[in-house]
Design a protein around this motif. Structure first.
Motif, PDB file in Angstrom:
ATOM      1  N   SER A  32       0.830  -1.195   0.000  1.00 16.44           N
ATOM      2  CA  SER A  32       0.000   0.000   0.000  1.00 16.44           C
ATOM      3  C   SER A  32       0.874   1.258   0.000  1.00 16.44           C
ATOM      4  O   SER A  32       0.649   2.186  -0.774  1.00 16.44           O
ATOM      5  N   ARG A  33       1.882   1.271   0.856  1.00 21.02           N
ATOM      6  CA  ARG A  33       2.800   2.427   0.907  1.00 21.02           C
ATOM      7  C   ARG A  33       3.588   2.562  -0.392  1.00 21.02           C
ATOM      8  O   ARG A  33       3.780   3.664  -0.903  1.00 21.02           O
ATOM      9  N   LEU A  34       4.068   1.440  -0.922  1.00 20.12           N
ATOM     10  CA  LEU A  34       4.854   1.454  -2.156  1.00 20.12           C
ATOM     11  C   LEU A  34       4.068   2.042  -3.322  1.00 20.12           C
ATOM     12  O   LEU A  34       4.594   2.835  -4.097  1.00 20.12           O
ATOM     13  N   THR A  35       2.805   1.666  -3.428  1.00 21.23           N
ATOM     14  CA  THR A  35       1.992   2.085  -4.568  1.00 21.23           C
ATOM     15  C   THR A  35       1.255   3.400  -4.335  1.00 21.23           C
ATOM     16  O   THR A  35       0.752   3.999  -5.281  1.00 21.23           O
ATOM     17  N   GLY A  36       1.175   3.832  -3.087  1.00 26.51           N
ATOM     18  CA  GLY A  36       0.420   5.051  -2.791  1.00 26.51           C
ATOM     19  C   GLY A  36      -1.088   4.823  -2.803  1.00 26.51           C
ATOM     20  O   GLY A  36      -1.863   5.751  -2.995  1.00 26.51           O
ATOM     21  N   ILE A  37      -1.501   3.578  -2.589  1.00 24.39           N
ATOM     22  CA  ILE A  37      -2.917   3.221  -2.536  1.00 24.39           C
ATOM     23  C   ILE A  37      -3.263   2.957  -1.081  1.00 24.39           C
ATOM     24  O   ILE A  37      -2.542   2.242  -0.396  1.00 24.39           O
ATOM     25  N   SER A  38      -4.368   3.524  -0.609  1.00 23.84           N
ATOM     26  CA  SER A  38      -4.734   3.304   0.789  1.00 23.84           C
ATOM     27  C   SER A  38      -5.004   1.821   1.023  1.00 23.84           C
ATOM     28  O   SER A  38      -5.398   1.092   0.114  1.00 23.84           O
ATOM     29  N   ARG A  39      -4.796   1.389   2.237  1.00 24.00           N
ATOM     30  CA  ARG A  39      -4.990  -0.020   2.572  1.00 24.00           C
ATOM     31  C   ARG A  39      -6.426  -0.483   2.329  1.00 24.00           C
ATOM     32  O   ARG A  39      -6.650  -1.540   1.743  1.00 24.00           O
ATOM     33  N   PRO A  40      -7.454   0.298   2.736  1.00 22.69           N
ATOM     34  CA  PRO A  40      -8.827  -0.140   2.449  1.00 22.69           C
ATOM     35  C   PRO A  40      -9.103  -0.264   0.942  1.00 22.69           C
ATOM     36  O   PRO A  40      -9.780  -1.197   0.514  1.00 22.69           O
ATOM     37  N   THR A  41      -8.557   0.646   0.150  1.00 26.04           N
ATOM     38  CA  THR A  41      -8.756   0.577  -1.298  1.00 26.04           C
ATOM     39  C   THR A  41      -8.028  -0.625  -1.875  1.00 26.04           C
ATOM     40  O   THR A  41      -8.550  -1.326  -2.754  1.00 26.04           O
ATOM     41  N   SER A  52     -15.972   1.547  -9.682  1.00 29.49           N
ATOM     42  CA  SER A  52     -15.776   2.709 -10.545  1.00 29.49           C
ATOM     43  C   SER A  52     -14.596   2.441 -11.474  1.00 29.49           C
ATOM     44  O   SER A  52     -13.482   2.181 -11.019  1.00 29.49           O
ATOM     45  N   LEU A  53     -14.845   2.519 -12.774  1.00 27.30           N
ATOM     46  CA  LEU A  53     -13.785   2.288 -13.756  1.00 27.30           C
ATOM     47  C   LEU A  53     -12.664   3.302 -13.597  1.00 27.30           C
ATOM     48  O   LEU A  53     -11.484   2.943 -13.665  1.00 27.30           O
ATOM     49  N   ALA A  54     -13.012   4.567 -13.350  1.00 28.27           N
ATOM     50  CA  ALA A  54     -11.986   5.606 -13.204  1.00 28.27           C
ATOM     51  C   ALA A  54     -11.089   5.328 -12.002  1.00 28.27           C
ATOM     52  O   ALA A  54      -9.859   5.427 -12.095  1.00 28.27           O
ATOM     53  N   THR A  55     -11.684   4.959 -10.887  1.00 27.94           N
ATOM     54  CA  THR A  55     -10.911   4.631  -9.684  1.00 27.94           C
ATOM     55  C   THR A  55     -10.047   3.407  -9.935  1.00 27.94           C
ATOM     56  O   THR A  55      -8.873   3.373  -9.581  1.00 27.94           O
ATOM     57  N   PHE A  56     -10.625   2.402 -10.561  1.00 35.83           N
ATOM     58  CA  PHE A  56      -9.906   1.172 -10.876  1.00 35.83           C
ATOM     59  C   PHE A  56      -8.682   1.483 -11.738  1.00 35.83           C
ATOM     60  O   PHE A  56      -7.575   1.043 -11.446  1.00 35.83           O
ATOM     61  N   LYS A  57      -8.885   2.265 -12.797  1.00 38.63           N
ATOM     62  CA  LYS A  57      -7.779   2.623 -13.705  1.00 38.63           C
ATOM     63  C   LYS A  57      -6.652   3.317 -12.957  1.00 38.63           C
ATOM     64  O   LYS A  57      -5.480   2.985 -13.134  1.00 38.63           O
ATOM     65  N   THR A  58      -7.012   4.291 -12.140  1.00 36.51           N
ATOM     66  CA  THR A  58      -6.008   5.060 -11.398  1.00 36.51           C
ATOM     67  C   THR A  58      -5.140   4.155 -10.538  1.00 36.51           C
ATOM     68  O   THR A  58      -3.910   4.240 -10.560  1.00 36.51           O
ATOM     69  N   HIS A  59      -5.761   3.267  -9.784  1.00 36.77           N
ATOM     70  CA  HIS A  59      -5.018   2.427  -8.852  1.00 36.77           C
ATOM     71  C   HIS A  59      -4.270   1.291  -9.558  1.00 36.77           C
ATOM     72  O   HIS A  59      -3.143   0.961  -9.160  1.00 36.77           O
ATOM     73  N   ILE A  60      -4.854   0.722 -10.579  1.00 35.54           N
ATOM     74  CA  ILE A  60      -4.155  -0.332 -11.322  1.00 35.54           C
ATOM     75  C   ILE A  60      -2.917   0.251 -11.990  1.00 35.54           C
ATOM     76  O   ILE A  60      -1.860  -0.384 -12.015  1.00 35.54           O
ATOM     77  N   GLN A  61      -3.022   1.472 -12.498  1.00 38.02           N
ATOM     78  CA  GLN A  61      -1.856   2.107 -13.124  1.00 38.02           C
ATOM     79  C   GLN A  61      -0.719   2.279 -12.114  1.00 38.02           C
ATOM     80  O   GLN A  61       0.442   2.057 -12.435  1.00 38.02           O
ATOM     81  N   LYS A  62      -1.044   2.620 -10.888  1.00 35.03           N
ATOM     82  CA  LYS A  62      -0.028   2.742  -9.834  1.00 35.03           C
ATOM     83  C   LYS A  62       0.652   1.399  -9.582  1.00 35.03           C
ATOM     84  O   LYS A  62       1.872   1.333  -9.402  1.00 35.03           O
ATOM     85  N   ILE A  63      -0.135   0.335  -9.577  1.00 31.68           N
ATOM     86  CA  ILE A  63       0.416  -1.004  -9.353  1.00 31.68           C
ATOM     87  C   ILE A  63       1.314  -1.406 -10.517  1.00 31.68           C
ATOM     88  O   ILE A  63       2.423  -1.909 -10.327  1.00 31.68           O
ATOM     89  N   LEU A  64       0.839  -1.169 -11.746  1.00 35.51           N
ATOM     90  CA  LEU A  64       1.627  -1.516 -12.931  1.00 35.51           C
ATOM     91  C   LEU A  64       2.971  -0.790 -12.923  1.00 35.51           C
ATOM     92  O   LEU A  64       4.013  -1.394 -13.190  1.00 35.51           O
ATOM     93  N   GLU A  65       2.946   0.503 -12.604  1.00 33.48           N
ATOM     94  CA  GLU A  65       4.182   1.298 -12.577  1.00 33.48           C
ATOM     95  C   GLU A  65       5.127   0.813 -11.484  1.00 33.48           C
ATOM     96  O   GLU A  65       6.332   0.701 -11.704  1.00 33.48           O
ATOM     97  N   SER A  66       4.591   0.510 -10.308  1.00 30.64           N
ATOM     98  CA  SER A  66       5.454   0.094  -9.196  1.00 30.64           C
ATOM     99  C   SER A  66       6.108  -1.260  -9.460  1.00 30.64           C
ATOM    100  O   SER A  66       7.203  -1.525  -8.982  1.00 30.64           O
ATOM    101  N   GLN A  67       5.440  -2.120 -10.242  1.00 25.60           N
ATOM    102  CA  GLN A  67       5.957  -3.461 -10.499  1.00 25.60           C
ATOM    103  C   GLN A  67       6.652  -3.587 -11.854  1.00 25.60           C
ATOM    104  O   GLN A  67       7.217  -4.633 -12.163  1.00 25.60           O
ATOM    105  N   GLY A  68       6.582  -2.545 -12.668  1.00 27.28           N
ATOM    106  CA  GLY A  68       7.220  -2.581 -13.980  1.00 27.28           C
ATOM    107  C   GLY A  68       6.604  -3.604 -14.910  1.00 27.28           C
ATOM    108  O   GLY A  68       7.310  -4.283 -15.650  1.00 27.28           O
ATOM    109  N   ILE A  69       5.276  -3.739 -14.846  1.00 32.26           N
ATOM    110  CA  ILE A  69       4.576  -4.692 -15.703  1.00 32.26           C
ATOM    111  C   ILE A  69       3.492  -3.956 -16.492  1.00 32.26           C
ATOM    112  O   ILE A  69       3.177  -2.802 -16.200  1.00 32.26           O
TER     113      ILE A  69
END
Length: 124
Positions: A32-41, A52-69
């Motif tokens: 959660s800290r690494l990606t900047g996504i709150s723990r509940p989210t 919400s597609l917009a919320t989903f996109k925002t957070h998935i993009q953070k995960i993709l960037e943090s993992q380089g995938i």
């Protein structure tokens, strides 16, 4: 692969996020800290409950960037961790027929279960 396809398969994506967390030795809090996504989210993403597609996109993009995938790698992620080992329990026939576990004992068993889960993350 589009973000919309990931959104349609958010339960599977959530399972894959959890596998990424386990495979890389993160805790949910550290991920959660690494990606900047709150723990509940993050928990909602893992359960596939972000509606919400917009919320989903925002957070998935953070995960993709943090993992380089990319999206396809997330969708088709193959876990590195071993399959769970099934445990067999041996019960005693000496227990009284109407025995009920006390709430305090159940609480202690739950704590032990959490400890075993943490050990699985770091020692498997």
């Amino acid at each position: 692969m589009s973000m919309e396809l990931l959104f349609e398969n958010r339960k599977r994506v959530g399972e894959n996020i959890l596998n990424i967390i386990r495979d890389n030795g993160y805790t949910k809090s550290s991920f959660s800290r690494l990606t900047g996504i709150s723990r509940p989210t993050l928990d909602k993403l893992i359960r596939g409950e972000v509606n919400s597609l917009a919320t989903f996109k925002t957070h998935i993009q953070k995960i993709l960037e943090s993992q380089g995938i990319n999206e396809e790698q997330l969708m088709n992620y193959v876990p590195k961790c071993k399959a769970k080992i099934e445990f067999a329990f041996v019960l005693s026939d000496n227990a009284p027929e109407n025995h009920v576990i006390s709430p305090k004992a159940q609480e202690m068993f739950d704590v032990l279960d959490d400890i075993v889960h943490l050990c699985e993350l770091y020692y498997n």
